[in-house]
Write an enzyme that holds these catalytic residues in place. Structure first.
Site, PDB file in Angstrom:
ATOM      1  N   ASP A  30       0.841  -1.188   0.000  1.00  0.00           N
ATOM      2  CA  ASP A  30       0.000   0.000   0.000  1.00  0.00           C
ATOM      3  C   ASP A  30       0.882   1.246   0.000  1.00  0.00           C
ATOM      4  OD1 ASP A  30       0.727  -0.774   2.690  1.00  0.00           O
ATOM      5  OD2 ASP A  30      -0.629   0.784   3.436  1.00  0.00           O
ATOM      6  N   GLU A  54       0.449   1.638   5.815  1.00  0.00           N
ATOM      7  CA  GLU A  54       0.374   3.093   5.875  1.00  0.00           C
ATOM      8  C   GLU A  54      -0.809   3.607   6.693  1.00  0.00           C
ATOM      9  OE1 GLU A  54       2.660   4.906   5.015  1.00  0.00           O
ATOM     10  OE2 GLU A  54       3.750   4.092   3.301  1.00  0.00           O
TER      11      GLU A  54
END
Length: 444
Positions: A80, A145
């Site tokens: 991600d 994240e």
């Protein structure tokens, strides 16, 4: 055999392919990218397993069998990436363009470029038919994240058996980096991380008409006092084991006035004047890893221009140094710095990492870097960010940040993570893939 090895994709091509998957988090939608990696490894004969809390946000755990002469080694990487909205890019952020000797795009540094190096190394070992000393486990995860809830945290809490007997883990370096004027090329090996403790401080005072001067205990004046107390974002200076060793080794690599200044700061981290000869970027980094930080980021106050609010709340991004430091102690220090009563709510409390582990595996990482770049200096470092490395120590796994890149003086590429025009030099990617390959061949 040479034909088979030559046909394996290199790190540059892999990085381009990975970047072209838009895995912006939120929302994530990492599935297509993870399935691409699964297909790549499965086609090479490497056993893979998909583990998912959310089918749209799966994780991949792959295993390359070793010779059974060492414990399994874990490589982990997230697919991600952070958003690009509101940023101006020279090239489209998900194009994976190869321009000017660089691969451009979101994730080039954080951390699809590093994953490309890991994949290239695994594929080459498989093509060679040379098993490593111990099994190599590659965990390709989602959601790093945004808290890791469906990624590494889910794996650690619900599928710990997949990492049985793993002694060491290697992941990203969280953007740790120093330039020191480009006098020597430095290769960070992250041995510790600061941990996040996000707070909401709320304080009260008399509300009233905004046409009059306010009393000393009015909420807006308390806000001003708090912001002034935290104007540089740092609390009291402290020494830590990881920071002390980092500064000692940096000083040894830079004899003369610079080395003397680093030793002076090591011995007294309150002496920020010792860093005057450094760039503003390097000085801020060294100050950040020698004290807890507390940065006000969100303020909630008032509903009308002509009414003095009776309550104000401030969200504070706190980052605690690695070591025996508690959330309660951090809050007490924050309140003491502010100098007035406030209610403090803990919004996020990151996992505590154990102290740095120096020893044979750290020496192995440093040795790989020295062999690949004899002019470079491996340096143990602390990162101010949190990564998935905070989670795997819960399973007794010593974790390191290792993102080998061959970078010249000039643009600090590690500063491009989360920034527009994120990119990585082609030579840096191939250097990283070589280092990962040598690590797997030489481990333990």
């Amino acid at each position: 055999m040479s034909h088979t090895v030559a046909s394996t994709p290199d790190a540059v091509t892999l990085a381009q392919q990975l970047i072209r998957f838009d895995t912006t988090n939120p929302p994530g939608h990492e599935a297509a990218c993870v399935r691409f990696v699964e297909s790549l490894l499965s086609d090479a004969g490497i056993a893979t397993r998909i583990v998912a809390k959310d089918p749209e946000r799966p994780n991949l755990v792959a295993r390359l069998p070793g010779r059974g002469e060492a414990p399994p080694l874990l490589l982990h990487a997230h697919v991600d990436v952070v958003p690009t909205a509101g940023q101006d890019w020279t090239h489209p952020p998900f194009s994976g363009d190869l321009r000017d000797g660089h691969v451009w795009g979101r994730g080039a540094i954080d951390m699809k470029g590093s994953l490309a190096g890991m994949l290239a190394a695994l594929l080459r070992l498989t093509a060679y038919g040379t098993p490593p000393a111990g099994d190599v486990i590659l965990a390709v995860v989602s959601d790093e994240e945004n808290g890791s809830a469906v990624g590494a945290r889910y794996l650690v809490q619900e599928h710990a058996h997949l990492f049985d007997r793993v002694a060491y883990a290697v992941g990203e370096d969280g953007g740790a980096g120093l330039e020191l004027g480009g006098r020597r090329r430095l290769h960070p090996i992250v041995v510790a991380e600061k941990r996040a403790v996000w707070l909401r401080a709320t304080f009260h005072g008399p509300a009233g008409h905004a046409s009059r001067v306010t009393p000393a205990h009015a909420a807006p004046r308390l806000l001003a006092r708090l912001l002034n107390a935290l104007d540089d974002g740092g609390l009291g200076p402290r020494s830590t084991e990881a920071g002390t060793r980092m500064l000692t080794e940096l000083a040894a690599a830079h004899p003369g006035p610079l080395g003397e200044a680093l030793l002076r700061f090591r011995d007294d981290p309150a002496d920020t004047a010792a860093l005057d000869a450094l760039s503003e970027r390097d000085a801020r980094y060294l100050c950040s890893v020698s004290r807890h930080t507390a940065n006000p980021t969100v303020i909630r106050a008032g509903t009308k221009t002509n009414v003095v609010p009776g309550e104000i709340s401030v969200d504070i991004d706190g980052r605690l140094l690695p070591g025996p430091f508690t959330t309660d102690g951090f809050i007490a220090e924050l309140k003491d710095r502010a100098g007035f009563p406030m209610d403090v709510e803990v919004l996020v409390e990151g996992e505590e990492m154990p102290g740095p582990v120096f020893g044979p595996f750290y020496d192995r990482l440093a040795g790989v870097l020295r062999a690949a770049d004899p002019d470079g200096i491996p340096v143990p470092m602390v990162t101010t960010a949190s990564t998935d490395a905070r989670l795997f120590p819960q399973l007794g796994i010593a974790s390191y940040g290792f993102m080998p890149l061959l970078l010249g003086a000039g643009l600090p590429y590690r500063d491009l993570l989360h920034a527009p025009d994120e990119r990585v030099p082609v030579q840096a990617l191939r250097f990283g893939a070589h280092c990962f390959e040598q690590l797997l061949l030489s481990y333990p």
